[in-house]
Structure formats: structure tokens, C-alpha cells
Design an enzyme around this catalytic site. Sequence first.
Site, PDB file in Angstrom:
ATOM      1  N   TYR A   1     -69.207  68.678 -18.079  1.00  0.00           N
ATOM      2  CA  TYR A   1     -67.824  69.153 -18.120  1.00  0.00           C
ATOM      3  C   TYR A   1     -67.748  70.606 -17.653  1.00  0.00           C
ATOM      4  CZ  TYR A   1     -63.185  70.225 -19.966  1.00  0.00           C
ATOM      5  OH  TYR A   1     -61.874  70.626 -20.094  1.00  0.00           O
TER       6      TYR A   1
ATOM      7  N   SER B   1     -57.699  74.639 -16.003  1.00  0.00           N
ATOM      8  CA  SER B   1     -59.113  74.643 -16.319  1.00  0.00           C
ATOM      9  C   SER B   1     -59.244  74.607 -17.843  1.00  0.00           C
ATOM     10  CB  SER B   1     -59.791  75.875 -15.712  1.00  0.00           C
ATOM     11  OG  SER B   1     -61.172  75.897 -15.982  1.00  0.00           O
TER      12      SER B   1
END
Length: 280
Positions: A149, A135
Site C-alpha cells: 500500500y 493519497s
Amino acid sequence: MTTRTWFITGVNSGFGRHMTEQLLARGDRVAGTVRRMELMDDLKEEYGDLLWLAHLDVTDAPAVHRVVNKAFADLGRLDVVVNNAGYGLFGAAEELTDEQIRHQLDTNLLGSIQVVRAALPHLRAQGGGRIMQVSTYGGQATNPGASLYHAGKWGIEGFIEATMKDVAPFNIGVTIVEPGGARTAFRYGSARLGPRIDAYEASPARMTRRFIEEAVQLSIGDPAKMARIMIDSADQHPAPLRLVLGSDSYNAIHKALSERLAALEAQRELAFSTDFPPVE
């Protein structure tokens, strides 16, 4: 040192490439997925059968399941499944096209979900394993000009954390990796921008666009060091739920969590006021 077999998406660049190089050098096997096979010719020539490769676009869900199934069938088992493939899409929400939004979420969110879903039956059948989701600190903190995003990263972190609870009885460990900026091609190579809307010149969102367009600032993070910590985390039991990598990541997450906790505590009385009175 335990020898393992790893499945890693997006091994031709960034963290995927660094992990693959380090794993092969120490004798582990890597099943890697790529968009361009020729970018792995050097490692394939050097390491031969230790490197298993398949072409994969993670936005193609049926292909994800076919490739994951074939990797398990060909290699017998996979000890660690690493969701690494992804890219950044930046610009104010209004500036992004519908096609860009769909592709970003199909890649960073739904693609990662499908890899996990494809791997879980095999991990359960073999009695356990490890899932590692790459991540970013942007999975817990936010910047202007990065709404989509963040949508993908906040979404995948929620999915992974809940899945961790689901699969714990099957001896499957789960880790979310939250790196800060690293000197890979992510920022100035694969990152994409939405079409410019002039009104946003007055918005903080423009800061992110300029940051990427000017491509002059070096990230603080060393991707090789980060890759080494990711690899080493496979030896930790229980699996760490989160790995925060980089001082910028630590600072951003610490600030975001501190502010959220303070805001939550300020609403304690209000929150409790909406309950039914206790039954006497």
C-alpha cells in the site's frame, strides 16, 4: 462561489461519494466514474444532468483514456480532476500474492497515473485546471503490514509532485490530499488482506491484520469535513501542494519527517565527503 465541473474517479463510496453529494448540492457538475452504476441511482434521479456517469476500472488504461476523453467531449471542459479510486492491501510483503501486488499497483499507482496522463492534454488546451490526487498520510509515513500500500502511495506522490513542476507553466495546479483514518468503507469494506503466514504472528505486521479483521475501532476523521476542505481547496491560488487532513495524519507525517531530517543532518559530513575537491 465559482461553479465548476469536476471529474472524480470512484464516486460510489468514500470521499468520492461525499464530494459528489456536496458538489451537486451546491450546483456544480460532476463527471463520476464507478464500478457499479446502480449505486448512483439516487443521486442521478435527484440531480439529473448535473451528474454524468461512466463505468470505469482504472486498471484498464485504454478505458481510462476513452472515458476521460468522452467526459471532456460531452461536458465541454473539466475544471478539477480528482483521482480518488483506490483501495488498501495489507499484510507482510511475503504474505501477498503476485496477483494481489499487481492489482494493487495497477489500481493505486498506474491507474492514477493514466488518469492524469489522459486529462493533461485537455487541461492544457483549455488553458488550465486543477488535479487533485487522494493519497494518505501513508504517502509519507509507514506502518508495518502495509508495504505494498505504501509502495503505491509513495510512488504516486512522487509522480504527482514532479508532474506539478512540469505543468505549472500551463496554469494547471496540483494538490496531493493526505487524509488520516476516516469513517468510510475503506478500512472495513474495501481493504484486502494477503494469505496468512504463521511465522508473522511474531511480527509487527500482524498488528495491521488484526486491526482490520477485528473491525472494531472507529476512525477519528470525519469524511464529510475532509471532503469539504478538498472542495474548498480548488479556490486556493496557488494550489496547495499538500492537504494534510486529520490529527492522526498530521502526527504521523510530522514524526516521519522529523526523524528523516534528523537522520539526514547526521550524515551531512559523510555526504559532502564524496564530492570531488573544488577546482581552484
